[in-house]
Write a protein that holds these residues in place. Structure first.
Motif, PDB file in Angstrom:
ATOM      1  N   UNK A  76       0.831  -1.201   0.000  1.00  0.00           N
ATOM      2  CA  UNK A  76       0.000   0.000   0.000  1.00  0.00           C
ATOM      3  C   UNK A  76       0.867   1.252   0.000  1.00  0.00           C
ATOM      4  N   UNK A  77       1.971   1.218   0.714  1.00  0.00           N
ATOM      5  CA  UNK A  77       2.892   2.359   0.711  1.00  0.00           C
ATOM      6  C   UNK A  77       3.528   2.542  -0.669  1.00  0.00           C
ATOM      7  N   UNK A  78       3.925   1.443  -1.292  1.00  0.00           N
ATOM      8  CA  UNK A  78       4.531   1.502  -2.625  1.00  0.00           C
ATOM      9  C   UNK A  78       3.613   2.189  -3.627  1.00  0.00           C
ATOM     10  N   UNK A  79       2.320   1.942  -3.513  1.00  0.00           N
ATOM     11  CA  UNK A  79       1.355   2.491  -4.463  1.00  0.00           C
ATOM     12  C   UNK A  79       0.687   3.773  -3.958  1.00  0.00           C
ATOM     13  N   UNK A  80       1.192   4.332  -2.865  1.00  0.00           N
ATOM     14  CA  UNK A  80       0.637   5.556  -2.274  1.00  0.00           C
ATOM     15  C   UNK A  80      -0.848   5.377  -1.975  1.00  0.00           C
ATOM     16  N   UNK A  81      -1.172   4.254  -1.346  1.00  0.00           N
ATOM     17  CA  UNK A  81      -2.558   3.884  -1.073  1.00  0.00           C
ATOM     18  C   UNK A  81      -2.742   3.520   0.397  1.00  0.00           C
ATOM     19  N   UNK A  82      -1.987   4.189   1.277  1.00  0.00           N
ATOM     20  CA  UNK A  82      -2.041   3.883   2.705  1.00  0.00           C
ATOM     21  C   UNK A  82      -3.435   4.073   3.296  1.00  0.00           C
ATOM     22  N   UNK A  83      -4.249   4.981   2.705  1.00  0.00           N
ATOM     23  CA  UNK A  83      -5.592   5.212   3.223  1.00  0.00           C
ATOM     24  C   UNK A  83      -6.460   3.955   3.156  1.00  0.00           C
ATOM     25  N   UNK A 146       0.089  -2.875  -8.276  1.00  0.00           N
ATOM     26  CA  UNK A 146      -1.237  -2.269  -8.324  1.00  0.00           C
ATOM     27  C   UNK A 146      -2.031  -2.734  -7.110  1.00  0.00           C
ATOM     28  N   UNK A 147      -2.599  -1.797  -6.370  1.00  0.00           N
ATOM     29  CA  UNK A 147      -3.470  -2.134  -5.253  1.00  0.00           C
ATOM     30  C   UNK A 147      -4.821  -1.476  -5.471  1.00  0.00           C
ATOM     31  N   UNK A 148      -5.875  -2.231  -5.197  1.00  0.00           N
ATOM     32  CA  UNK A 148      -7.228  -1.717  -5.402  1.00  0.00           C
ATOM     33  C   UNK A 148      -8.118  -2.170  -4.263  1.00  0.00           C
ATOM     34  N   UNK A 149      -8.760  -1.207  -3.621  1.00  0.00           N
ATOM     35  CA  UNK A 149      -9.807  -1.520  -2.660  1.00  0.00           C
ATOM     36  C   UNK A 149     -11.076  -1.714  -3.470  1.00  0.00           C
ATOM     37  N   UNK A 150     -11.540  -2.945  -3.544  1.00  0.00           N
ATOM     38  CA  UNK A 150     -12.690  -3.289  -4.377  1.00  0.00           C
ATOM     39  C   UNK A 150     -13.978  -3.307  -3.571  1.00  0.00           C
ATOM     40  N   UNK A 151     -15.023  -2.750  -4.150  1.00  0.00           N
ATOM     41  CA  UNK A 151     -16.371  -2.851  -3.616  1.00  0.00           C
ATOM     42  C   UNK A 151     -17.263  -3.388  -4.725  1.00  0.00           C
ATOM     43  N   UNK A 152     -18.429  -3.849  -4.345  1.00  0.00           N
ATOM     44  CA  UNK A 152     -19.371  -4.360  -5.349  1.00  0.00           C
ATOM     45  C   UNK A 152     -19.643  -3.294  -6.393  1.00  0.00           C
ATOM     46  N   UNK A 153     -19.736  -3.678  -7.635  1.00  0.00           N
ATOM     47  CA  UNK A 153     -19.913  -2.726  -8.724  1.00  0.00           C
ATOM     48  C   UNK A 153     -21.188  -1.909  -8.575  1.00  0.00           C
ATOM     49  N   UNK A 154     -22.180  -2.438  -7.860  1.00  0.00           N
ATOM     50  CA  UNK A 154     -23.427  -1.694  -7.672  1.00  0.00           C
ATOM     51  C   UNK A 154     -23.404  -0.816  -6.427  1.00  0.00           C
ATOM     52  N   UNK A 155     -22.235  -0.739  -5.729  1.00  0.00           N
ATOM     53  CA  UNK A 155     -22.093   0.128  -4.559  1.00  0.00           C
ATOM     54  C   UNK A 155     -21.184   1.293  -4.894  1.00  0.00           C
ATOM     55  N   UNK A 156     -21.188   2.292  -4.049  1.00  0.00           N
ATOM     56  CA  UNK A 156     -20.276   3.434  -4.224  1.00  0.00           C
ATOM     57  C   UNK A 156     -18.843   2.978  -3.970  1.00  0.00           C
ATOM     58  N   UNK A 157     -17.882   3.564  -4.688  1.00  0.00           N
ATOM     59  CA  UNK A 157     -16.473   3.257  -4.486  1.00  0.00           C
ATOM     60  C   UNK A 157     -15.785   4.443  -3.854  1.00  0.00           C
ATOM     61  N   UNK A 158     -14.553   4.187  -3.377  1.00  0.00           N
ATOM     62  CA  UNK A 158     -13.794   5.270  -2.741  1.00  0.00           C
ATOM     63  C   UNK A 158     -13.445   6.342  -3.719  1.00  0.00           C
TER      64      UNK A 158
END
Length: 158
Positions: A76-83, A146-158
């Protein structure tokens, strides 16, 4: 295999990407869609970048503890995705104790590409996808994370 039933479907998220080579270091991000499907052999994983390489879904198998908390934090740090760690921290345990599905692929052409995909099921509505790729040729070497926080496609994403 019970973990598979709740994960099948369409997922989406903001993918954070890190590109590293001898003469370049770059970060970027973009929306990505992922399809997960349950099969008798495991979980299949489809995303555009991997479909461009293989023309078929990758089969991911359950691999307990493939990535521990330190490895996930480093990626997550490598991809600047610590949040993303904050958005996943309400799980009662670390990623090493959660269901993790891992797939690997190697494609040899003018450039040899090796990719490893890890999907960590933090919750039935939040997954972390990690793609680690290396590309090699006689002239160059590229490492992509590549890092991705995934949510259901029918829900809101970050």
């Amino acid at each position: 295999m019970a973990e598979l039933s709740g994960l099948a479907g369409s997922w989406q998220g903001l993918e954070h990407r890190s590109f590293e080579s001898l003469d370049m270091s770059r970060l970027d991000e973009g929306m990505v869609g992922v399809a997960l499907a349950e099969t008798p052999a495991g979980l299949t994983f489809e995303t555009p970048v991997l479909l461009d390489m293989t023309d078929e879904a990758l089969l991911a198998n359950l691999v307990p503890g493939a990535l521990d908390v330190d490895a996930v934090d480093a990626l997550l740090e490598t991809t600047d995705h610590e949040d993303a760690a904050d958005l996943l921290s309400d799980t009662p345990c670390g990623p090493g104790d959660l269901p993790q599905f891992v797939a690997s692929v190697t494609v040899s052409a003018e450039i040899e590409v090796e990719a490893r995909v890890t999907v960590i099921a933090y919750f039935t509505d939040r997954l972390l996808s990690v793609v680690e790729m290396t590309g090699r040729s006689d002239e160059a070497f590229l490492y992509v994370t590549m890092t991705t926080l995934l949510t259901r496609a029918d829900q809101a994403t970050e």
